[in-house]
Design a protein around this motif. Sequence first.
Motif, PDB file in Angstrom:
ATOM      1  N   HIS A 145       0.815  -1.217   0.000  1.00 47.69           N
ATOM      2  CA  HIS A 145       0.000   0.000   0.000  1.00 47.69           C
ATOM      3  C   HIS A 145       0.850   1.269   0.000  1.00 47.69           C
ATOM      4  O   HIS A 145       0.596   2.190  -0.777  1.00 47.69           O
ATOM      5  CB  HIS A 145      -0.951  -0.022   1.198  1.00 47.69           C
ATOM      6  CG  HIS A 145      -1.980   1.050   1.165  1.00 47.69           C
ATOM      7  ND1 HIS A 145      -3.033   1.040   0.279  1.00 47.69           N
ATOM      8  CD2 HIS A 145      -2.114   2.178   1.900  1.00 47.69           C
ATOM      9  CE1 HIS A 145      -3.780   2.113   0.478  1.00 47.69           C
ATOM     10  NE2 HIS A 145      -3.243   2.819   1.451  1.00 47.69           N
ATOM     11  N   TYR A 146       1.830   1.327   0.883  1.00 49.48           N
ATOM     12  CA  TYR A 146       2.577   2.570   1.074  1.00 49.48           C
ATOM     13  C   TYR A 146       3.874   2.671   0.276  1.00 49.48           C
ATOM     14  O   TYR A 146       4.314   3.776  -0.037  1.00 49.48           O
ATOM     15  CB  TYR A 146       2.883   2.778   2.564  1.00 49.48           C
ATOM     16  CG  TYR A 146       1.640   3.104   3.348  1.00 49.48           C
ATOM     17  CD1 TYR A 146       1.001   4.331   3.200  1.00 49.48           C
ATOM     18  CD2 TYR A 146       1.082   2.176   4.213  1.00 49.48           C
ATOM     19  CE1 TYR A 146      -0.154   4.630   3.895  1.00 49.48           C
ATOM     20  CE2 TYR A 146      -0.072   2.468   4.925  1.00 49.48           C
ATOM     21  CZ  TYR A 146      -0.686   3.695   4.761  1.00 49.48           C
ATOM     22  OH  TYR A 146      -1.827   3.990   5.458  1.00 49.48           O
TER      23      TYR A 146
ATOM     24  N   ARG B 274       2.558   1.147  -3.669  1.00 55.86           N
ATOM     25  CA  ARG B 274       1.366   1.928  -4.049  1.00 55.86           C
ATOM     26  C   ARG B 274       0.506   1.195  -5.087  1.00 55.86           C
ATOM     27  O   ARG B 274       0.017   1.770  -6.052  1.00 55.86           O
ATOM     28  CB  ARG B 274       1.752   3.315  -4.555  1.00 55.86           C
ATOM     29  CG  ARG B 274       2.466   4.141  -3.502  1.00 55.86           C
ATOM     30  CD  ARG B 274       2.630   5.568  -3.928  1.00 55.86           C
ATOM     31  NE  ARG B 274       3.376   6.349  -2.990  1.00 55.86           N
ATOM     32  CZ  ARG B 274       2.905   6.852  -1.849  1.00 55.86           C
ATOM     33  NH1 ARG B 274       1.656   6.648  -1.500  1.00 55.86           N
ATOM     34  NH2 ARG B 274       3.674   7.566  -1.070  1.00 55.86           N
TER      35      ARG B 274
END
Length: 183
Positions: free
Chosen positions: A165-166, A169
Amino acid sequence: MNEKLMPVRYGRLSIGLHWLMVLLIAAVYATIELKGNFAKGSEPRELLKQWHFMLGLSVFMLVWLRLLARWLRPAPLAIASAAWEQRLAKLAHLALYALMIGLPLLGWLTLSAAGKPIPFFGLELPALLGPDKALAGDIKEVHETVAVLGYWLIGLHAAAALFHHYVRRDDVLRRMLPQRHQA
């Protein structure tokens, strides 16, 4: 299955069961960790142990529904990544399912071999083994060892989702998040 027919995210049932089981598993771990704060034989300690058993057995019951949901609606296609990453992800998921089946089953076997009742929300489940104190101790040791491995496995699973997710992405985590209804 035709790639065009493959879902891009997990189904609502799979998503709901995933997050319900996250809460249940957290509660299973919390109850057994909190039990140590109370004296042996005390009412709060015994209550936490009972909740540990019942919540663990709830995980065991729900994992079969989760597997059925996964069978009825397969997981979305893997996000583009190296073949070794995809194999590692599949292995991790298999290990998580083994954990959700194996740990409660080991707990049930421990109680059975210890000759103790197996509580399940007002019911008493049948023993899977006859009483054998030595065997109960051995199974309990395996249960506890696998539970510690479970901390690591769950932590790695969560870390991988957050990494996707971080850092990457990509949509790996978003595919398992509940969708917000749009007006």
